[in-house]
Enzyme design. Sequence first.
Site, PDB file in Angstrom:
ATOM      1  N   ASN A  52      -2.418  15.390  -9.084  1.00  0.00           N
ATOM      2  CA  ASN A  52      -3.138  16.641  -8.836  1.00  0.00           C
ATOM      3  C   ASN A  52      -3.492  16.759  -7.348  1.00  0.00           C
ATOM      4  O   ASN A  52      -4.250  15.938  -6.822  1.00  0.00           O
ATOM      5  CB  ASN A  52      -4.430  16.689  -9.659  1.00  0.00           C
ATOM      6  CG  ASN A  52      -5.262  17.934  -9.358  1.00  0.00           C
ATOM      7  OD1 ASN A  52      -4.893  19.034  -9.729  1.00  0.00           O
ATOM      8  ND2 ASN A  52      -6.372  17.760  -8.662  1.00  0.00           N
ATOM      9  N   GLU A  53      -2.902  17.728  -6.666  1.00  0.00           N
ATOM     10  CA  GLU A  53      -3.311  18.244  -5.352  1.00  0.00           C
ATOM     11  C   GLU A  53      -3.196  17.271  -4.188  1.00  0.00           C
ATOM     12  O   GLU A  53      -3.758  17.531  -3.116  1.00  0.00           O
ATOM     13  CB  GLU A  53      -4.739  18.800  -5.415  1.00  0.00           C
ATOM     14  CG  GLU A  53      -4.863  20.006  -6.326  1.00  0.00           C
ATOM     15  CD  GLU A  53      -6.223  20.680  -6.303  1.00  0.00           C
ATOM     16  OE1 GLU A  53      -6.320  21.820  -6.776  1.00  0.00           O
ATOM     17  OE2 GLU A  53      -7.186  20.054  -5.806  1.00  0.00           O
ATOM     18  N   ILE A  54      -2.459  16.196  -4.322  1.00  0.00           N
ATOM     19  CA  ILE A  54      -2.382  15.259  -3.200  1.00  0.00           C
ATOM     20  C   ILE A  54      -1.534  15.833  -2.060  1.00  0.00           C
ATOM     21  O   ILE A  54      -1.872  15.657  -0.880  1.00  0.00           O
ATOM     22  CB  ILE A  54      -1.855  13.892  -3.656  1.00  0.00           C
ATOM     23  CG1 ILE A  54      -2.804  13.282  -4.707  1.00  0.00           C
ATOM     24  CG2 ILE A  54      -1.709  12.952  -2.468  1.00  0.00           C
ATOM     25  CD1 ILE A  54      -2.369  11.922  -5.221  1.00  0.00           C
TER      26      ILE A  54
ATOM     27  N   SER B 241       1.006  18.690  -8.328  1.00  0.00           N
ATOM     28  CA  SER B 241       0.613  20.058  -8.658  1.00  0.00           C
ATOM     29  C   SER B 241      -0.543  20.441  -7.747  1.00  0.00           C
ATOM     30  O   SER B 241      -1.604  19.815  -7.811  1.00  0.00           O
ATOM     31  CB  SER B 241       0.197  20.167 -10.129  1.00  0.00           C
ATOM     32  OG  SER B 241      -0.161  21.500 -10.450  1.00  0.00           O
TER      33      SER B 241
END
Length: 853
Positions: A457-459, A505
Site C-alpha cells: 500500500n502506497e510505498i 497500490s
Amino acid sequence: MNARLLTPILVLLTLSAGTSQSQTREGRESGAHKVTISAGWQFREVGKDAWYPASVPGCVHTDLLKNKLIEDPFYRDNEQKQQWIGKTDWEYQTTFNVSAEILTRDNIDLVFEGLDTYANVFLNDVSLLNADNMFRTWRVDCKRLLKPGANTLRIRFRSPINEVLPVMAKLNYQLPAGNDQGEKTSPYTRKAPYQFGWDWGPRFVTSGVWRPVFFEAWNQARVADLHIVAKQVTTTLASLTADVEVVANGQRRATIIVDNLTDKTIAAKREVNLAPGSNRVTLDLAVPHPALWWPNGLGAQPLYTFKARLLVNGKAIDEATTRTGLRSLELRQQRDESGKSFTFVINGVPVFAKGGNWIPADSFPSRISTEKYRQLLESVRDSNMNMLRVWGGGIYERNDFYELCDEMGILVWQDFMFGCSLYPGDQAFLDNVRQEAVDNVKRLRNHPSIVMWVGNNEIESGWFHWGWKDQLPARLWDDYLKIFYGVLPEVCGSLDPSRPYWPSSPSSKLEDDPESQKMGDLHYWQVWHASLPFSEYEKQHPRFMSEYGFQSFPQLETVNTYTVPEDHDIKSPVMMAHQRHPRGNQLIREYMLREYPEPKDFESFLYVSQVLQAEGIKIGAEHLRRIMPHNMGSLFWQIDDCWPVASWSSIDYTGRWKALQYYARRFYGEVLVSPHEENGNLEVFVVSDRVKPFAAQLSLSLLDFEGKTLWSQQKDIEVAALKSKSYFTIPVQTLLTDKNAAGVVLLAELLVDGKPVSRNEHFFKPYKDLAVPRSQISPQVMPAPGGFKITLSADRFARAVYLSVPGYSGFFVDNYFDLIPGRKVEVEFRTRATIATGDFQNKLKIRSMADSF
C-alpha cells in the site's frame, strides 16, 4: 489470586480429524492425525510469579481483559494507559498428554498457524523454535522431545517494540513509519502494521498465539497441499490441473486419486514414486459443462469440492479436501488513446468493480468471529458491492473470510502486508518475506474470490511524492525493488501464475508516475487531505480508483459505548482520543459548513457528518461509474472499523450501517440513473452492469418542496449493456426558467415495466441555501415476519430521513432517504428480538435534515 492457578492445568488431548485454515485433512487408520492444542493455556508477565488463564487463539490484551487485569481498551481514553503492554515480555504455557500410540508414529510435527511475533518456543523445557513473523506458519519436528504422558509447551514472547529499538539505534537513518503512534519500529517487524497505530486506529502492540496450534502425527507420507489450477474454463469445459504436494519420509511407490465430490466422479488417478521430502504431483482433470462462478450481481456462485487421496500399497493413508469455484480471470490492460486500461474480466465479461477497502475488523483479530465476518460481508453483498480490497496495513484474513467471499461473489484484491513504509533488504529479511508469501499464497490460492495479489500500500507514492527519495539513502529503493519486483512476483509466478500480480497500490508498474491517471490504479486524497471540494472528484479520470474517502462519526448509540455524557463534545479529550487524524474534526466541520448550517447539538453533528460523508462519496462514486469503461473500479476508503472511532468507514465497529452504506446500495445498484450538471446542461446518465440491453422509461420531474410538479418529462429508452450513457440533456437555465432554484428538487427515475429500478435526486444549490421546510413525517407500524414494516408519509419534502429505535437491536433495510409529499415509503425493520408493537412505536425515532439546525 487463587492458588490453583499457579500450576499449569493438565489437558488430555483427544485424537481427531481437524480442519486447517486452508484445507480439510483427514487421517486413515495409521495415517495422519491432527490434535489441536487449545485448552489449558495460561499466561504471565515475564519475571512475575502469577499465572492466569489464557485463550488460544488470542493475545495478551484480551487475556488481560478477561482476567480483569485491565479495563476495556476501547473505553474512553484507556488506550494510552495500556501502552506498557506492548513494551513487556509475556509467557504462555500449557500441559498436554501424549499417548504411547501416538509416539509410535514415524513423524510428529508441531504446527503454529500464527505466533505474534518474536517467540521462543520450548517443549519440555528444550528450545524447539524461534519465530519472528506473525504471518508465517511454523512447522517443526517435535517427536524427539515428546514423552508418554504429560508434556509442557511454553512460549516466551519478546516485546515487538523493545526487540527492534537496539537495531534502530545502530542505523544512521530511520525507515519511514509515519502512522506509528510511538516508536517507529513497525517496518522492521513482520507484524500487522495497523497495530502500531494509524490515522483511524489505536496503538495496541499485541503478543500471543493468535491462530491455532496443533500437532500432527503421520506415517510414511502426508498430503501437504491440494491446489486446483484452472487452465481453461468455458461454458462447455473446464480444463483443470490438480497440483498435489506430498511430503514423504522415504522412497516409496504411491497412488494419488483426485475425486470431484460435487459431481461424484473420480477425476484423475496417477501412480508415482515418492522421494524423501516434498513431492509435487500434477494430475489433469476436466469438468464438462461446468457451473461457472460469478461475481455478485452477474450470476451465481457454485462451488466445487475436490479431494486428493494418497494410497500406499492400496491403503489410504491421508487425504486433503479443498473447495473452489470455476471461472476464467483476466486483468485486461490494453493500450488505448488515454493510456492503458485496468479492467478485471471474469468469464469473458468486463466487471466494473464496486466496493471498498477492508481493514481488520478488530484491533485484536483473534476475537473476530465467523458471525462478525458474515454480518459485515453480507452487508457488502447486500449493498450491491462486488469487490473488497484487503488492505496491506492489516492482516491476511482467516480462511473463513475468504470462504464467505467465495459464497457471496465478492472479489478480493489481496494486498501483501506492507504499507506506507520502506523495509529492510538484508537477506534474512528477504528470506522471511519469501516464506511469508509462500505460506499465504498456498493457503489462499484456491479461493475463486481472490483476483489479484498486490505488493503493498502506497510505498511507490511515498518514494516519489512524500519526500522519501530526497531524504533517504538511494539503496532503500533498491531494497524496495528486491521485495516488490523480486521476491513477491517470483512467489506468485511460481505458486499461482493464474492470477495477476501488481507491485503497489497505487502504481503504474514504473511505466509512469505511480499516481498516473493514464494507467494502473489511483488513490485520490486531495478531497480530504487538501480540503478540495467534493466537486473535484468529477475532474478525475483514473483507470481504476482503488482509494478515495471522507470521514464521519458513528451514531450516538455507538458513541455511547465508549463515552459518558460529559464526553459528548467533539472537542472533548475522549472524543479526540477516538479521532486519530490530526485534523479530522476540523476537516469534517470545515466541509460541513460549506454545505450545511451549524448543527444545533452533539447528536445532530454526528448525524449531519454521516450525510455529509455519504453525499460526498456519492459524487465521486457516480462520476466514476459514469465514465466507464475509461474507469473500471470504485473502491472507497473504507468499509469497516477496528474499534469505535470517527473514521472513513461506512459500517462502524458495532456493525451499524452509516449513511454511506445505505447510499452505496443505491449508487452501486446494478442499474444507476445519475443526473449531473455539466457545461451548463443537466445530463441524465444511465449506467448498467447488466450483460444484455433492456427497455426502460426515463421519468424526470421537477418538484417544489410542497410536492407540486413544476415540470416533467418521460422518455422511452433502450439501456445499453455494460455501459454508461447520457439519455437526456437540457440546459439548466431552461429547466429553471421562472422557478426558484432554492426551492426545487429534480427527481429522476428509471422504470422497467412501470416499476422503478433506480431513483435519484438532484439539487441545484447546497443544502444551506435551500428553502427546505420542516415536515411532518407520519409513521404507520405493522408487525411483519422477523420484525416490523413502517410506512412513512410526509406533508412536505423531507431530506435524509433517518430511523432509529434506541435500546433495541435490529436493522432498518433502508435509511437516510428523501421523502416526497404524496409518495409513501415502506421500510422493513428486521430483528431477532421479541418486541411488542406498542413498545416499538414508542421507541421509534424519526429525524430529517431540517431537525438538525
